[in-house]
Design a protein around this motif. Sequence first.
Motif, short mmCIF file in Angstrom:
data_model
loop_
_atom_site.label_atom_id
_atom_site.label_comp_id
_atom_site.label_asym_id
_atom_site.label_seq_id
_atom_site.Cartn_x
_atom_site.Cartn_y
_atom_site.Cartn_z
N CYS A 501 0.86 -1.18 0.00
CA CYS A 501 0.00 0.00 0.00
C CYS A 501 0.91 1.23 0.00
O CYS A 501 1.64 1.48 0.96
CB CYS A 501 -0.90 -0.01 1.23
N TRP A 546 -3.43 -3.53 -4.03
CA TRP A 546 -4.09 -2.46 -3.29
C TRP A 546 -4.73 -1.47 -4.26
O TRP A 546 -4.22 -1.23 -5.35
CB TRP A 546 -3.09 -1.71 -2.41
N SER A 547 -5.83 -0.88 -3.83
CA SER A 547 -6.48 0.24 -4.52
C SER A 547 -6.95 1.20 -3.44
O SER A 547 -8.10 1.17 -3.00
CB SER A 547 -7.65 -0.25 -5.38
N GLU A 548 -6.03 2.07 -3.02
CA GLU A 548 -6.23 2.84 -1.79
C GLU A 548 -7.43 3.79 -1.85
O GLU A 548 -8.08 4.03 -0.84
CB GLU A 548 -4.97 3.63 -1.49
N ASP A 549 -7.71 4.34 -3.03
CA ASP A 549 -8.71 5.40 -3.11
C ASP A 549 -10.12 4.88 -3.40
O ASP A 549 -11.05 5.68 -3.46
CB ASP A 549 -8.31 6.40 -4.21
N HIS A 550 -10.28 3.59 -3.59
CA HIS A 550 -11.61 3.09 -3.93
C HIS A 550 -12.48 3.07 -2.68
O HIS A 550 -12.05 2.57 -1.63
CB HIS A 550 -11.53 1.70 -4.55
N CYS A 553 -13.81 -1.23 -2.09
CA CYS A 553 -12.77 -2.23 -1.85
C CYS A 553 -11.41 -1.58 -2.05
O CYS A 553 -11.17 -0.96 -3.09
CB CYS A 553 -12.91 -3.42 -2.79
N ASN A 554 -10.54 -1.73 -1.09
CA ASN A 554 -9.19 -1.18 -1.25
C ASN A 554 -8.10 -2.24 -1.26
O ASN A 554 -6.93 -1.93 -1.34
CB ASN A 554 -8.89 -0.16 -0.17
N LEU A 555 -8.48 -3.52 -1.20
CA LEU A 555 -7.52 -4.61 -1.34
C LEU A 555 -8.19 -5.75 -2.08
O LEU A 555 -9.34 -6.11 -1.80
CB LEU A 555 -7.04 -5.10 0.03
N ASN A 568 -12.44 -4.75 2.23
CA ASN A 568 -12.43 -3.40 2.76
C ASN A 568 -11.58 -3.41 4.03
O ASN A 568 -11.96 -4.02 5.02
CB ASN A 568 -13.84 -2.90 3.05
N ASN A 570 -10.01 -1.24 6.96
CA ASN A 570 -10.06 0.02 7.68
C ASN A 570 -8.64 0.36 8.14
O ASN A 570 -8.22 0.01 9.24
CB ASN A 570 -11.01 -0.08 8.87
#
Length: 578
Positions: A501, A546-550, A553-555, A568, A570
């Motif tokens: 990340c 990782w997709s930090e800004d989504h 889902c961010n992983l 998701n 946190n």
Amino acid sequence: MVVWERCQTPRRRCYLLRAASVTCSARGAGPLQPPPCGPDGSGRSAGAREGLARSEWPVCPRFPDVVPGAELASPCSVLREALEGGLGALTWLPLPGGASSPPRTSRFLTVRGGGRPHRSSVSGARTCWDSKLPSSVRSTLLELFGQIEREFENLYIENLELRREVETLHERLAAEGQAIDGAELSKGPLKTKASHSTSQLSQKLKTTYKASTSKIVSSFKTTTSRAVCQLVKEYIGHRDGIWDVSVARTQPVVLGTASADHTALLWSIETGRCLVKYSGHVGSVNSIKFHPSEQLALTASGDQTAHIWRYAVQLPTPQPVADPTQTCGEDEVECSDKDEPDIDADASSDCPTIRVPLTSLKSHQGVVIAADWLVGGKQAVTASWDRTANLFDVETAELVHSLTGHDQELTHCCTHPTQRLVVTSSRDTTFRLWDFRDPSIHSVNVFQGHTDTVTSAVFTVGDNVVSGSDDRTVKVWDLRNMRSPIATIRTDSAINRINVCVGQKIIALPHDNRQVRLFDMSGVRLARLPRSSRQGHRRMVCCSAWSEDHPVCNLFTCGFDRQAIGWNINIPALLQEK
């Protein structure tokens, strides 16, 4: 018949003659009536038993050497003597409950007398005349029973000696006015023995404590994982294992998966629907990466090529996301190979299919295992099982550089997000850093530190490289000091394609054992993604992204259970708990 009771008390275990009718047909002896059990488990109290003359007890003519109320060596000796004497069948009978019999600790050993065989009162009981065993087998059994008896006898003697030593130790400590706990033992041989025994006892207590508290600690971690790491969406549609997963860097943001079924699929992250199917490869699709600024995808395949293809998608209307709080905890449940996700046959058949690439990159003589875009997207690098990595010009598809030096097959390649740097990993237990920042000089640095295949090595935003290996370790390296890693993470399973990340510097580790763990750059474990028989991966997890800004889902993770999963995480709560 002669009946013994096995009586267990806190201080001893012994076989006693139970107060019951014991008849012997040989001489017509009357029934034996021994006194009730004493507090130490014997026929009488300890003092009364010691002063009891043998003549006071009635003697069984069949077993004149057996004194009622006396200890017997072991049930094996009784069994052996009975077999040698041809006394008939041996049957274990449950002891009837009673005030004088301790519950669940007593049994009857019934030795049926010789003479004419008679019908047993227990269903299924057999006499020696019913035995079909040959004499050689019976002799072997007798010998084995004897060995068991001798073994128990040795253990019993050893136990008595240990008890004497413990009592002696207690007496010496009491005489010297010292307590056992928290006091120094006297010098000499006693101190050596006592310290050794104390250390062993301490180790046993520690082991027991860890075992007894592990479930409690696990329950705490389960609660944490439920609150911080939640499974949101499953992407099911591939017909074989998924090797790689990636997230688009441009709008619209889609999820890409590369599979051994020769296809690459693009998914709507919110709905889980398949949007585009690419079927231009004739071999397993081993990796997928998105262009940094255009709607282009780069895929590497087992057909010895890498393809660049353009896609155009229209995102469907998002559907309500299921409540992620209903996910299972991290308690691991064994799953059979049949516990595969149900595959929708029409998951990828209804979506548009792309069959012809925009550009095909050909120069390798083996499987192309990975590919990635250099910063700017005008060049691409590929890694192959032919032990080379090649740098291509995207517009012309021409080979710019061939990167050689690895001794075995390459396993992965990765590019720096802001600089012209490439890192390649290999089965030769090393990974190499290639520097293309100076057009005239292409330097290379070799990182050695793993003892098995380096499955992947990736960049972080700073001057760090994170490498994962089949030796079950992850190492964090500083590009300015390549001699030794600045952090090492040790795990219990081989590690596949890791991902970091960028903003929070959290490492996601996909494992062969179906787990996904999160660590920070200093090697502190943050969480383990929940997994159970109903949710989570059911086979090897191959990759993480990782997709930090989504917002949803961010992983993302994928595995050989033919599904990709959106999570998701946190992150603020995760870092706060650290």
